[in-house]
Design a protein around this motif. Structure first.
Motif, PDB file in Angstrom:
ATOM      1  N   ASN A 180     -55.137 -83.182 -85.254  1.00 59.82           N
ATOM      2  CA  ASN A 180     -53.795 -83.735 -84.985  1.00 59.82           C
ATOM      3  C   ASN A 180     -53.031 -82.751 -85.931  1.00 59.82           C
ATOM      4  N   GLN A 181     -51.994 -82.265 -85.148  1.00 58.19           N
ATOM      5  CA  GLN A 181     -51.001 -81.304 -85.630  1.00 58.19           C
ATOM      6  C   GLN A 181     -50.226 -81.741 -86.843  1.00 58.19           C
ATOM      7  N   LYS A 182     -50.154 -83.072 -86.951  1.00 57.81           N
ATOM      8  CA  LYS A 182     -49.375 -83.766 -88.185  1.00 57.81           C
ATOM      9  C   LYS A 182     -50.224 -83.674 -89.533  1.00 57.81           C
ATOM     10  N   GLY A 183     -49.769 -83.249 -90.536  1.00 53.76           N
ATOM     11  CA  GLY A 183     -50.828 -83.293 -91.730  1.00 53.76           C
ATOM     12  C   GLY A 183     -50.780 -84.742 -92.559  1.00 53.76           C
ATOM     13  N   GLY A 184     -51.705 -85.150 -93.023  1.00 58.21           N
ATOM     14  CA  GLY A 184     -51.985 -86.123 -93.838  1.00 58.21           C
ATOM     15  C   GLY A 184     -52.153 -87.421 -93.048  1.00 58.21           C
ATOM     16  N   VAL A 185     -52.678 -87.259 -91.957  1.00 60.86           N
ATOM     17  CA  VAL A 185     -53.194 -88.386 -91.047  1.00 60.86           C
ATOM     18  C   VAL A 185     -54.739 -89.058 -91.320  1.00 60.86           C
ATOM     19  N   GLY A 186     -55.245 -88.136 -92.056  1.00 58.66           N
ATOM     20  CA  GLY A 186     -56.750 -88.379 -92.317  1.00 58.66           C
ATOM     21  C   GLY A 186     -57.971 -87.731 -91.582  1.00 58.66           C
ATOM     22  N   LYS A 187     -57.444 -86.372 -91.336  1.00 55.07           N
ATOM     23  CA  LYS A 187     -58.323 -85.556 -90.588  1.00 55.07           C
ATOM     24  C   LYS A 187     -59.512 -85.315 -91.466  1.00 55.07           C
ATOM     25  N   THR A 188     -59.133 -84.692 -92.633  1.00 50.02           N
ATOM     26  CA  THR A 188     -60.348 -84.073 -93.241  1.00 50.02           C
ATOM     27  C   THR A 188     -61.123 -85.394 -93.887  1.00 50.02           C
ATOM     28  N   THR A 189     -60.323 -86.567 -94.449  1.00 48.95           N
ATOM     29  CA  THR A 189     -61.112 -87.774 -94.764  1.00 48.95           C
ATOM     30  C   THR A 189     -61.947 -88.241 -93.574  1.00 48.95           C
ATOM     31  N   THR A 190     -61.527 -88.042 -92.382  1.00 49.61           N
ATOM     32  CA  THR A 190     -62.531 -88.564 -91.028  1.00 49.61           C
ATOM     33  C   THR A 190     -63.632 -87.529 -91.019  1.00 49.61           C
ATOM     34  N   ALA A 191     -63.475 -86.257 -91.186  1.00 45.29           N
ATOM     35  CA  ALA A 191     -64.423 -85.198 -90.909  1.00 45.29           C
ATOM     36  C   ALA A 191     -65.758 -85.597 -91.834  1.00 45.29           C
ATOM     37  N   ILE A 192     -65.229 -85.777 -93.222  1.00 45.21           N
ATOM     38  CA  ILE A 192     -66.243 -85.962 -94.190  1.00 45.21           C
ATOM     39  C   ILE A 192     -66.837 -87.167 -94.046  1.00 45.21           C
ATOM     40  N   ASN A 193     -66.166 -88.221 -93.909  1.00 45.67           N
ATOM     41  CA  ASN A 193     -66.803 -89.613 -94.016  1.00 45.67           C
ATOM     42  C   ASN A 193     -67.537 -89.930 -92.636  1.00 45.67           C
ATOM     43  N   LEU A 194     -66.889 -89.470 -91.719  1.00 44.89           N
ATOM     44  CA  LEU A 194     -67.677 -89.782 -90.111  1.00 44.89           C
ATOM     45  C   LEU A 194     -68.929 -88.905 -90.412  1.00 44.89           C
ATOM     46  N   GLY A 195     -68.962 -87.719 -90.696  1.00 51.05           N
ATOM     47  CA  GLY A 195     -70.094 -86.848 -90.835  1.00 51.05           C
ATOM     48  C   GLY A 195     -71.133 -87.364 -91.787  1.00 51.05           C
ATOM     49  N   ALA A 196     -70.615 -87.863 -92.912  1.00 51.64           N
ATOM     50  CA  ALA A 196     -71.732 -88.692 -93.878  1.00 51.64           C
ATOM     51  C   ALA A 196     -72.407 -89.876 -93.279  1.00 51.64           C
ATOM     52  N   SER A 197     -71.508 -90.464 -92.329  1.00 51.32           N
ATOM     53  CA  SER A 197     -71.931 -91.664 -91.849  1.00 51.32           C
ATOM     54  C   SER A 197     -73.137 -91.612 -90.489  1.00 51.32           C
ATOM     55  N   LEU A 198     -72.592 -90.475 -89.837  1.00 54.23           N
ATOM     56  CA  LEU A 198     -73.716 -90.037 -88.927  1.00 54.23           C
ATOM     57  C   LEU A 198     -74.883 -89.464 -89.641  1.00 54.23           C
ATOM     58  N   ALA A 199     -74.531 -88.660 -90.642  1.00 58.75           N
ATOM     59  CA  ALA A 199     -76.076 -88.508 -91.608  1.00 58.75           C
ATOM     60  C   ALA A 199     -76.692 -89.556 -91.933  1.00 58.75           C
ATOM     61  N   GLU A 200     -76.166 -90.460 -92.474  1.00 53.47           N
ATOM     62  CA  GLU A 200     -76.630 -91.680 -93.038  1.00 53.47           C
ATOM     63  C   GLU A 200     -77.554 -92.240 -91.810  1.00 53.47           C
ATOM     64  N   ALA A 201     -77.208 -92.401 -90.519  1.00 52.84           N
ATOM     65  CA  ALA A 201     -77.491 -92.860 -89.485  1.00 52.84           C
ATOM     66  C   ALA A 201     -78.783 -91.962 -88.791  1.00 52.84           C
ATOM     67  N   GLY A 202     -79.071 -90.961 -89.727  1.00 49.04           N
ATOM     68  CA  GLY A 202     -80.177 -90.359 -89.133  1.00 49.04           C
ATOM     69  C   GLY A 202     -79.873 -88.996 -88.250  1.00 49.04           C
ATOM     70  N   ARG A 203     -78.459 -88.700 -88.287  1.00 47.63           N
ATOM     71  CA  ARG A 203     -78.299 -87.344 -87.367  1.00 47.63           C
ATOM     72  C   ARG A 203     -77.961 -86.142 -88.396  1.00 47.63           C
ATOM     73  N   ARG A 204     -78.335 -84.930 -87.982  1.00 48.49           N
ATOM     74  CA  ARG A 204     -78.050 -83.809 -88.516  1.00 48.49           C
ATOM     75  C   ARG A 204     -76.651 -83.393 -88.168  1.00 48.49           C
ATOM     76  N   VAL A 205     -75.798 -83.197 -89.479  1.00 50.42           N
ATOM     77  CA  VAL A 205     -74.334 -82.931 -89.131  1.00 50.42           C
ATOM     78  C   VAL A 205     -73.986 -81.890 -89.745  1.00 50.42           C
ATOM     79  N   LEU A 206     -73.100 -80.938 -89.141  1.00 52.65           N
ATOM     80  CA  LEU A 206     -72.250 -79.848 -89.720  1.00 52.65           C
ATOM     81  C   LEU A 206     -70.838 -80.221 -89.598  1.00 52.65           C
ATOM     82  N   VAL A 207     -70.205 -80.194 -90.898  1.00 56.86           N
ATOM     83  CA  VAL A 207     -68.702 -80.161 -90.994  1.00 56.86           C
ATOM     84  C   VAL A 207     -68.511 -78.651 -91.284  1.00 56.86           C
ATOM     85  N   MET A 208     -67.390 -78.224 -90.017  1.00 55.78           N
ATOM     86  CA  MET A 208     -66.998 -77.067 -90.126  1.00 55.78           C
ATOM     87  C   MET A 208     -65.711 -76.949 -90.467  1.00 55.78           C
TER      88      MET A 208
END
Length: 263
Positions: free
Chosen positions: A14-42
Motif C-alpha cells: 500500500n503506497q500509504k505509510g502507517g497502514v500496518g504493512k509491516t505489522t501485517t507481514a510480521i504477524n501474518l507470517g508468524a501466524s502462518l508459521a504457527e499453523a505449520g507453514r514455512r514462511v519467509l518475510v522479505m
C-alpha cells in the motif's frame, strides 16, 4: 516460479505509510508459521522495520535484499532465522533507499527480484511475504512482478479508498506489462475501531466496492500490537491472548481456507 506453484509469493503493499504493512507481514507470517507453514518475510523497505521487528540487529545485516536484487547474491546467503519456528527473514537496511535510483538505468529493472527468486530454491518455503516500501516505486513494482498476488492492508480512515484506487491502477499496469497472472490476494482492514463511525463507513464502502476481496477478519487498534515491535518479536509471542494475536491468527486461517477453496 511456475515450476514451484506450492511456494506462494505475496507482496504486502500500500503506497500509504502507517497502514500496518509491516505489522501485517510480521504477524501474518508468524501466524502462518504457527499453523505449520514455512514462511519467509522479505524486507523490501529501506527503513528495515520488518527486520527490526523480527529481532535482526542492524549489525547482523551483512547481506540484505539490496545485495539480492542489485548484486545477484543468492537468497540462501541472505536469509536469517528468527525467534519463531518456521519463520525466516531476508533483511533490509537503508542501502535500499538508493536502489530506486540504481534500478532506473537497468534494462531489466522491474524483473530483477523475480529473476533473483527464480535463480534460487524457493521450495523451502510455503509462503514468501514481501514487505514493500510505502510508495509505488521500482522496489514495489519489482515485488508485484515477482509475486503471485498482492495483499493490501487498508487503514479504516478517510481517503483510504482513494489511495487504494491508485494501487489498483498500478496493479493493472503490472498485469498488462510484466506479470499477467498477478491478482489481489485480498484487502485487510487494519487499525479498526468498531466504535468509530468512520471505520464502519469505510468498511461498508470497501465491501460494497470490492466485495469478497475484503477479508472478514479486521485487525483492531490494539495497544499490545503496537508494543510488540519494540520487543522485536511478533504479537503471538509478546501477548498470545491479545486481540491483535487473535486477529492475525484468524487472518491466516481465512487466507489458508481461501487457498483451499481456490485449489
Amino acid at each position: 516460479m511456475s515450476d514451484r506453484p506450492h511456494t506462494r509469493i505475496l507482496a504486502v503493499a500500500n503506497q500509504k505509510g502507517g497502514v500496518g504493512k509491516t505489522t501485517t507481514a510480521i504477524n501474518l507470517g508468524a501466524s502462518l508459521a504457527e499453523a505449520g507453514r514455512r514462511v519467509l518475510v522479505m524486507d523490501l523497505d529501506p527503513q528495515g522495520n520488518a527486520s527490526t521487528g523480527l529481532g535482526v540487529d542492524p549489525a547482523a545485516r551483512d547481506l540484505t535484499t539490496y545485495d539480492l536484487i542489485l548484486d545477484g547474491v543468492p537468497l540462501s546467503e541472505i536469509v536469517l532465522p528468527t525467534s519463531v519456528e518456521r519463520l525466516e527473514i531476508a533483511p533490509a537496511t537503508t542501502d535500499l533507499s538508493s536502489a530506486d535510483v540504481e534500478l532506473v538505468s537497468h534494462e531489466k529493472r522491474v524483473f530483477l527480484l523475480k529473476d533473483a527468486l527464480a535463480q534460487d530454491g524457493l521450495a523451502h518455503w510455503d509462503y514468501v511475504l514481501i514487505d514493500c516500501p510505502p510508495s509505488l516505486n521500482l522496489l514495489t513494482i519489482n515485488a508485484m512482478v515477482a509475486a503471485h498476488a498482492v495483499l493490501v492492508p487498508l487503514q479504516a480512515e478517510f481517503y483510504a479508498l482513494e489511495g487504494l484506487s491508485q494501487l489498483m491502477r498500478t496493479l493493472r499496469e503490472v498485469r498488462q506489462t510484466a506479470n499477467p497472472g498477478l491478482r489481489i490476494e485480498g484487502v485487510v482492514l487494519t487499525m479498526y475501531d468498531k466504535r468509530n463511525n468512520l471505520c464502519q463507513q469505510v468498511e461498508q464502502d470497501a465491501r460494497e466496492t470490492l466485495g469478497d476481496l475484503v477479508f472478514r477478519t479486521r485487525v483492531p487498534r490494539n495497544v499490545r500490537l503496537s508494543e510488540a515491535p519494540s520487543y522485536a518479536i511478533p504479537i503471538l509471542q509478546y501477548d498470545s491472548g491479545s486481540l491483535g494475536s487473535m486477529a492475525y491468527r484468524n487472518l491466516a486461517r481465512e487466507m489458508l481456507n481461501r487457498q483451499l477453496s481456490h485449489a
